[in-house]
Write a protein that holds these residues in place. Sequence first.
Motif, PDB file in Angstrom:
ATOM      1  N   GLU A 126       0.846  -1.195   0.000  1.00  0.00           N
ATOM      2  CA  GLU A 126       0.000   0.000   0.000  1.00  0.00           C
ATOM      3  C   GLU A 126       0.884   1.247   0.000  1.00  0.00           C
ATOM      4  OE1 GLU A 126      -2.935  -0.503  -0.587  1.00  0.00           O
ATOM      5  OE2 GLU A 126      -3.745  -2.223   0.510  1.00  0.00           O
ATOM      6  N   THR A 127       0.298   2.379  -0.286  1.00  0.00           N
ATOM      7  CA  THR A 127       1.032   3.634  -0.289  1.00  0.00           C
ATOM      8  C   THR A 127       1.538   3.981   1.113  1.00  0.00           C
ATOM      9  OG1 THR A 127       0.870   6.017  -0.706  1.00  0.00           O
ATOM     10  CG2 THR A 127      -1.129   4.903   0.026  1.00  0.00           C
ATOM     11  N   ASN A 128       2.695   4.616   1.173  1.00  0.00           N
ATOM     12  CA  ASN A 128       3.177   5.078   2.478  1.00  0.00           C
ATOM     13  C   ASN A 128       2.579   6.436   2.838  1.00  0.00           C
ATOM     14  OD1 ASN A 128       4.569   6.720   0.734  1.00  0.00           O
ATOM     15  ND2 ASN A 128       6.612   6.180   1.466  1.00  0.00           N
ATOM     16  N   GLY A 129       1.761   6.979   1.934  1.00  0.00           N
ATOM     17  CA  GLY A 129       1.054   8.225   2.217  1.00  0.00           C
ATOM     18  C   GLY A 129       1.966   9.445   2.154  1.00  0.00           C
ATOM     19  N   PRO A 130       1.421  10.598   2.453  1.00  0.00           N
ATOM     20  CA  PRO A 130       2.218  11.832   2.372  1.00  0.00           C
ATOM     21  C   PRO A 130       3.044  12.137   3.615  1.00  0.00           C
ATOM     22  CG  PRO A 130      -0.063  12.365   2.849  1.00  0.00           C
ATOM     23  CD  PRO A 130      -0.007  10.874   2.667  1.00  0.00           C
ATOM     24  N   TYR A 131       2.933  11.307   4.671  1.00  0.00           N
ATOM     25  CA  TYR A 131       3.613  11.640   5.936  1.00  0.00           C
ATOM     26  C   TYR A 131       4.507  10.515   6.472  1.00  0.00           C
ATOM     27  CZ  TYR A 131      -0.516  14.674   5.638  1.00  0.00           C
ATOM     28  OH  TYR A 131      -1.498  15.536   5.202  1.00  0.00           O
ATOM     29  N   PRO A 132       5.308   9.874   5.636  1.00  0.00           N
ATOM     30  CA  PRO A 132       6.056   8.704   6.114  1.00  0.00           C
ATOM     31  C   PRO A 132       7.303   9.018   6.926  1.00  0.00           C
ATOM     32  CG  PRO A 132       6.550   9.112   3.822  1.00  0.00           C
ATOM     33  CD  PRO A 132       5.472  10.082   4.192  1.00  0.00           C
ATOM     34  N   SER A 153       2.945  13.871  13.153  1.00  0.00           N
ATOM     35  CA  SER A 153       4.148  14.567  13.604  1.00  0.00           C
ATOM     36  C   SER A 153       5.114  14.750  12.439  1.00  0.00           C
ATOM     37  CB  SER A 153       4.821  13.773  14.730  1.00  0.00           C
ATOM     38  OG  SER A 153       5.322  12.535  14.235  1.00  0.00           O
ATOM     39  N   LEU A 154       5.968  15.754  12.557  1.00  0.00           N
ATOM     40  CA  LEU A 154       6.978  16.133  11.570  1.00  0.00           C
ATOM     41  C   LEU A 154       6.386  16.758  10.316  1.00  0.00           C
ATOM     42  CD1 LEU A 154       9.426  13.061  11.764  1.00  0.00           C
ATOM     43  CD2 LEU A 154       9.758  15.341  12.754  1.00  0.00           C
ATOM     44  N   TYR A 155       5.073  16.735  10.169  1.00  0.00           N
ATOM     45  CA  TYR A 155       4.402  17.346   9.022  1.00  0.00           C
ATOM     46  C   TYR A 155       3.365  18.353   9.517  1.00  0.00           C
ATOM     47  CZ  TYR A 155       6.573  13.627   6.248  1.00  0.00           C
ATOM     48  OH  TYR A 155       7.475  12.782   5.644  1.00  0.00           O
ATOM     49  N   ASP A 156       2.206  17.848   9.980  1.00  0.00           N
ATOM     50  CA  ASP A 156       1.196  18.744  10.562  1.00  0.00           C
ATOM     51  C   ASP A 156       1.704  19.361  11.859  1.00  0.00           C
ATOM     52  OD1 ASP A 156      -0.752  17.983   8.568  1.00  0.00           O
ATOM     53  OD2 ASP A 156      -1.007  16.109   9.683  1.00  0.00           O
ATOM     54  N   ILE A 157       2.545  18.606  12.582  1.00  0.00           N
ATOM     55  CA  ILE A 157       3.119  19.064  13.855  1.00  0.00           C
ATOM     56  C   ILE A 157       4.640  18.963  13.713  1.00  0.00           C
ATOM     57  CG2 ILE A 157       2.996  18.829  16.370  1.00  0.00           C
ATOM     58  CD1 ILE A 157       0.575  16.975  15.928  1.00  0.00           C
ATOM     59  N   PRO A 158       5.277  19.940  13.082  1.00  0.00           N
ATOM     60  CA  PRO A 158       6.701  19.839  12.756  1.00  0.00           C
ATOM     61  C   PRO A 158       7.637  19.777  13.960  1.00  0.00           C
ATOM     62  CG  PRO A 158       5.854  22.037  12.285  1.00  0.00           C
ATOM     63  CD  PRO A 158       4.685  21.196  12.582  1.00  0.00           C
ATOM     64  N   GLY A 159       7.211  20.251  15.097  1.00  0.00           N
ATOM     65  CA  GLY A 159       8.088  20.268  16.269  1.00  0.00           C
ATOM     66  C   GLY A 159       8.107  18.978  17.060  1.00  0.00           C
ATOM     67  N   GLU A 160       7.312  17.993  16.669  1.00  0.00           N
ATOM     68  CA  GLU A 160       7.246  16.724  17.391  1.00  0.00           C
ATOM     69  C   GLU A 160       7.510  15.551  16.444  1.00  0.00           C
ATOM     70  OE1 GLU A 160       7.086  16.734  20.519  1.00  0.00           O
ATOM     71  OE2 GLU A 160       6.164  18.657  21.035  1.00  0.00           O
ATOM     72  N   ASN A 161       7.983  14.429  17.020  1.00  0.00           N
ATOM     73  CA  ASN A 161       8.201  13.213  16.224  1.00  0.00           C
ATOM     74  C   ASN A 161       7.576  11.983  16.874  1.00  0.00           C
ATOM     75  OD1 ASN A 161      10.021  12.756  18.329  1.00  0.00           O
ATOM     76  ND2 ASN A 161      11.801  13.346  17.116  1.00  0.00           N
ATOM     77  N   TYR A 162       6.552  12.215  17.724  1.00  0.00           N
ATOM     78  CA  TYR A 162       5.906  11.073  18.383  1.00  0.00           C
ATOM     79  C   TYR A 162       5.039  10.271  17.414  1.00  0.00           C
ATOM     80  CZ  TYR A 162       2.499  14.928  19.145  1.00  0.00           C
ATOM     81  OH  TYR A 162       1.683  16.018  19.014  1.00  0.00           O
ATOM     82  N   LEU A 163       4.586   9.137  17.905  1.00  0.00           N
ATOM     83  CA  LEU A 163       3.780   8.176  17.150  1.00  0.00           C
ATOM     84  C   LEU A 163       4.535   7.637  15.933  1.00  0.00           C
ATOM     85  CD1 LEU A 163       0.265   9.893  17.379  1.00  0.00           C
ATOM     86  CD2 LEU A 163       1.445   8.418  19.028  1.00  0.00           C
TER      87      LEU A 163
END
Length: 300
Positions: free
Chosen positions: A91-97, A171-181
């Motif tokens: 499947e696609t990895n989507g826009p936020y991999p 995270s890292l996209y919509d929430i650029p300051g976090e890398n959780y989940l």
Amino acid sequence: MTTIADAHDHGLIHDLSHMSVLSRQAIGRRRTLRLLLSAGGAAMVSACGSSDASGSVETTSSTTTTTNTTTTSTTGTTSTSSESCVTDPTETNGPYPADGSNSVNGSVVNALDDNGIVRADIRSSFGTASGTAAGIYMQLTITVVNVNSGCAPLAGYAVYLWHCTRDGQYSLYDIPGENYLRGVGVTDANGQVTFISIFPGCYAGRYPHIHFEVYPSLARATTYANRVLTSQLAMPTAACTAVYATSGYTSSRSNFSSTTTANDNVFGDNTAAQIAAMTPAMTGDITNGFTGSVTVGLAI
């Protein structure tokens, strides 16, 4: 003392009587033999039927289902166990991999080569980030197997898992300051790796899901180019209904009401067998959280 002559020279009457006895014994032996052959044939038919049922390989379009039966003998004990697995579709990895395959504001986003990405609990950010994602507790165990080797577990494989927040953000996209989940784990001798996270939300246009990529080793899990599978997991409907009824998942509730795996633009073209295999078995409740397990099949 009886001699050989004694045993064979008793006259015609004795010989006829002796032959009658031998005849009855022969008939008895033949009857017993027929019974034994009849029982043996039934056992062979039964055994062949069992073998066909437990050793089948079914292929439907791009889906491969393997069922394996293993008999293990210990001292005086024989036990039989069966398991089945399905080749997971790509499947696609989507826009936020954040796997090095795309960029944000002109910079490549790759969390795979960051210190701290290898962890079991992915609820909090790592490195210089310090946030923690809010949501209902979820523990997920993934078992990676080889469908071309009787569903044998694959040890030492790396699994990169990521998903959205309860509000449907990454995270890292919509929430650029976090890398959780986001996190990477390595399968053990049983092919299993466990992550602790929150139950993901549901955003508009997509059925609730979790992204993952499988790599042949931890050393190679540094960029998407080395992956052997990119796919997604579909969240169980019952668990989604329970979680999205809570106050923290308000936006997910309305989004979930208008989507199914059938009309989803990722899951919609999968077979029923694939969807079943891609949906974790999950137990729990909104108070104590949820525990799930799923098998990921690779055709190696």
